[in-house]
Design a protein around this motif. Structure first.
Motif, PDB file in Angstrom:
ATOM      1  N   SER A   6       0.710  -1.190  -0.072  1.00 35.84           N
ATOM      2  CA  SER A   6       0.637   0.291   0.011  1.00 35.84           C
ATOM      3  C   SER A   6       0.366   1.301  -0.043  1.00 35.84           C
ATOM      4  O   SER A   6       0.493   1.821  -0.884  1.00 35.84           O
ATOM      5  N   CYS A   7       1.928   1.231   0.845  1.00 37.42           N
ATOM      6  CA  CYS A   7       2.430   2.365   1.204  1.00 37.42           C
ATOM      7  C   CYS A   7       3.340   2.514  -0.723  1.00 37.42           C
ATOM      8  O   CYS A   7       4.008   3.713  -1.177  1.00 37.42           O
ATOM      9  N   LEU A   8       3.916   1.380  -1.199  1.00 40.20           N
ATOM     10  CA  LEU A   8       4.607   1.472  -2.302  1.00 40.20           C
ATOM     11  C   LEU A   8       3.714   2.006  -3.471  1.00 40.20           C
ATOM     12  O   LEU A   8       3.641   2.692  -4.779  1.00 40.20           O
ATOM     13  N   MET A   9       2.099   1.759  -3.645  1.00 34.56           N
ATOM     14  CA  MET A   9       0.965   2.172  -4.387  1.00 34.56           C
ATOM     15  C   MET A   9       1.408   3.696  -4.318  1.00 34.56           C
ATOM     16  O   MET A   9       0.555   4.775  -5.455  1.00 34.56           O
ATOM     17  N   GLU A  10       1.490   4.000  -3.204  1.00 34.19           N
ATOM     18  CA  GLU A  10       1.041   6.022  -3.169  1.00 34.19           C
ATOM     19  C   GLU A  10       2.021   6.523  -4.020  1.00 34.19           C
ATOM     20  O   GLU A  10       2.218   7.150  -4.243  1.00 34.19           O
ATOM     21  N   ILE A  11       3.426   5.950  -4.019  1.00 34.22           N
ATOM     22  CA  ILE A  11       4.311   6.502  -5.220  1.00 34.22           C
ATOM     23  C   ILE A  11       3.669   7.030  -6.609  1.00 34.22           C
ATOM     24  O   ILE A  11       4.074   7.973  -6.691  1.00 34.22           O
ATOM     25  N   LYS A  36      11.131   2.562 -16.915  1.00 34.89           N
ATOM     26  CA  LYS A  36      11.552   4.695 -16.274  1.00 34.89           C
ATOM     27  C   LYS A  36      11.416   4.372 -14.699  1.00 34.89           C
ATOM     28  O   LYS A  36      10.286   3.858 -14.470  1.00 34.89           O
ATOM     29  N   LEU A  37      12.204   4.680 -13.934  1.00 41.36           N
ATOM     30  CA  LEU A  37      11.681   4.852 -12.174  1.00 41.36           C
ATOM     31  C   LEU A  37      11.032   5.780 -12.314  1.00 41.36           C
ATOM     32  O   LEU A  37      11.127   7.106 -12.883  1.00 41.36           O
ATOM     33  N   VAL A  38      10.651   5.735 -11.722  1.00 42.79           N
ATOM     34  CA  VAL A  38       9.292   6.567 -11.443  1.00 42.79           C
ATOM     35  C   VAL A  38       9.129   7.502  -9.901  1.00 42.79           C
ATOM     36  O   VAL A  38       7.920   8.515  -9.736  1.00 42.79           O
ATOM     37  N   GLY A  39       9.755   6.906  -9.510  1.00 42.99           N
ATOM     38  CA  GLY A  39       9.377   7.168  -7.859  1.00 42.99           C
ATOM     39  C   GLY A  39      10.624   6.233  -6.380  1.00 42.99           C
ATOM     40  O   GLY A  39      10.502   4.971  -7.474  1.00 42.99           O
ATOM     41  N   ALA A  40      10.799   6.365  -5.208  1.00 45.00           N
ATOM     42  CA  ALA A  40      11.727   5.681  -5.063  1.00 45.00           C
ATOM     43  C   ALA A  40      10.969   6.015  -3.364  1.00 45.00           C
ATOM     44  O   ALA A  40      10.591   7.179  -3.061  1.00 45.00           O
ATOM     45  N   VAL A  41      11.053   4.965  -1.984  1.00 45.68           N
ATOM     46  CA  VAL A  41      10.935   5.289  -0.572  1.00 45.68           C
ATOM     47  C   VAL A  41      12.203   4.599  -0.331  1.00 45.68           C
ATOM     48  O   VAL A  41      12.473   3.750   0.023  1.00 45.68           O
ATOM     49  N   HIS A  42      12.184   5.796   1.441  1.00 44.76           N
ATOM     50  CA  HIS A  42      13.070   5.191   2.019  1.00 44.76           C
ATOM     51  C   HIS A  42      12.685   4.591   3.099  1.00 44.76           C
ATOM     52  O   HIS A  42      12.283   5.265   3.594  1.00 44.76           O
ATOM     53  N   PHE A  43      12.843   2.976   3.306  1.00 44.02           N
ATOM     54  CA  PHE A  43      12.787   2.606   4.997  1.00 44.02           C
ATOM     55  C   PHE A  43      13.610   2.867   6.106  1.00 44.02           C
ATOM     56  O   PHE A  43      14.522   1.520   5.983  1.00 44.02           O
ATOM     57  N   PRO A  44      14.150   3.894   7.001  1.00 42.97           N
ATOM     58  CA  PRO A  44      15.225   3.431   7.558  1.00 42.97           C
ATOM     59  C   PRO A  44      15.198   2.877   8.599  1.00 42.97           C
ATOM     60  O   PRO A  44      15.971   2.214   8.906  1.00 42.97           O
ATOM     61  N   ALA A  48      16.655   0.443   3.689  1.00 45.74           N
ATOM     62  CA  ALA A  48      16.136  -0.509   2.249  1.00 45.74           C
ATOM     63  C   ALA A  48      15.342   0.963   1.384  1.00 45.74           C
ATOM     64  O   ALA A  48      15.230   1.816   1.911  1.00 45.74           O
ATOM     65  N   VAL A  49      15.552   1.268   0.326  1.00 47.49           N
ATOM     66  CA  VAL A  49      15.136   1.617  -0.743  1.00 47.49           C
ATOM     67  C   VAL A  49      14.574   0.686  -1.458  1.00 47.49           C
ATOM     68  O   VAL A  49      14.977  -0.280  -1.559  1.00 47.49           O
ATOM     69  N   VAL A  50      13.299   1.031  -1.612  1.00 48.48           N
ATOM     70  CA  VAL A  50      12.417   0.381  -2.709  1.00 48.48           C
ATOM     71  C   VAL A  50      11.764   1.567  -4.275  1.00 48.48           C
ATOM     72  O   VAL A  50      11.945   3.282  -3.719  1.00 48.48           O
ATOM     73  N   ARG A  51      12.086   0.925  -5.202  1.00 47.17           N
ATOM     74  CA  ARG A  51      12.311   1.767  -6.329  1.00 47.17           C
ATOM     75  C   ARG A  51      11.164   1.304  -7.052  1.00 47.17           C
ATOM     76  O   ARG A  51      11.060  -0.111  -7.304  1.00 47.17           O
ATOM     77  N   ALA A  52      10.736   2.066  -7.487  1.00 41.54           N
ATOM     78  CA  ALA A  52       9.210   1.641  -8.701  1.00 41.54           C
ATOM     79  C   ALA A  52       9.386   2.587  -9.742  1.00 41.54           C
ATOM     80  O   ALA A  52      10.101   3.720 -10.812  1.00 41.54           O
ATOM     81  N   PHE A  53       8.791   1.526 -11.254  1.00 40.71           N
ATOM     82  CA  PHE A  53       9.258   2.069 -12.388  1.00 40.71           C
ATOM     83  C   PHE A  53       8.191   1.521 -12.585  1.00 40.71           C
ATOM     84  O   PHE A  53       7.126   1.030 -12.888  1.00 40.71           O
ATOM     85  N   GLU A  54       7.810   1.988 -14.177  1.00 37.16           N
ATOM     86  CA  GLU A  54       6.255   1.834 -15.252  1.00 37.16           C
ATOM     87  C   GLU A  54       7.219   2.316 -16.721  1.00 37.16           C
ATOM     88  O   GLU A  54       7.839   3.032 -16.594  1.00 37.16           O
ATOM     89  N   VAL A  61       6.495  -2.017 -12.145  1.00 33.21           N
ATOM     90  CA  VAL A  61       6.606  -2.920 -10.653  1.00 33.21           C
ATOM     91  C   VAL A  61       7.801  -2.257  -9.693  1.00 33.21           C
ATOM     92  O   VAL A  61       8.014  -0.931  -9.704  1.00 33.21           O
ATOM     93  N   TRP A  62       8.445  -3.252  -9.474  1.00 31.62           N
ATOM     94  CA  TRP A  62       9.218  -2.489  -7.732  1.00 31.62           C
ATOM     95  C   TRP A  62       9.635  -3.099  -7.376  1.00 31.62           C
ATOM     96  O   TRP A  62       9.352  -4.596  -7.248  1.00 31.62           O
ATOM     97  N   ASN A  63      11.503  -2.975  -6.729  1.00 32.66           N
ATOM     98  CA  ASN A  63      11.825  -3.933  -6.641  1.00 32.66           C
ATOM     99  C   ASN A  63      12.543  -3.280  -5.100  1.00 32.66           C
ATOM    100  O   ASN A  63      12.123  -2.176  -4.398  1.00 32.66           O
ATOM    101  N   GLU A  64      12.737  -4.500  -4.318  1.00 34.58           N
ATOM    102  CA  GLU A  64      13.209  -3.936  -2.493  1.00 34.58           C
ATOM    103  C   GLU A  64      14.820  -4.137  -2.382  1.00 34.58           C
ATOM    104  O   GLU A  64      15.377  -5.364  -2.819  1.00 34.58           O
TER     105      GLU A  64
END
Length: 64
Positions: A6-11, A36-44, A48-54, A61-64
């Motif tokens: 759900s956090c990643l979908m907010e990207i 294309k890289l469209v967003g990233a979320v940092h989880f301190p 971890a940094v999760v990157r979202a691609f479109e 998709v996203w990766n961890e």
């Protein structure tokens, strides 16, 4: 859907607050184009940094 998903979908809906350098060479599984890289979320807490691609075809998709 809950937790990290759900956090990643907010990207995709979030306001842009910083430029992200897109040096991605990730290929789309659906069409083979470069995504294309469209967003990233940092989880301190997880360090971890999760990157979202479109892709232009609409695949996301996203990766961890």
């Amino acid at each position: 859907m809950g937790g990290i998903e759900s956090c990643l979908m907010e990207i995709y809906r979030a306001e842009k607050i910083a430029e992200i350098e897109d040096n991605s060479n990730r290929e789309c599984d659906a069409c083979g184009a470069t995504m294309k890289l469209v967003g990233a979320v940092h989880f301190p807490d997880r360090q971890a940094v999760v990157r979202a691609f479109e892709c232009d075809c609409g695949e996301r998709v996203w990766n961890e």
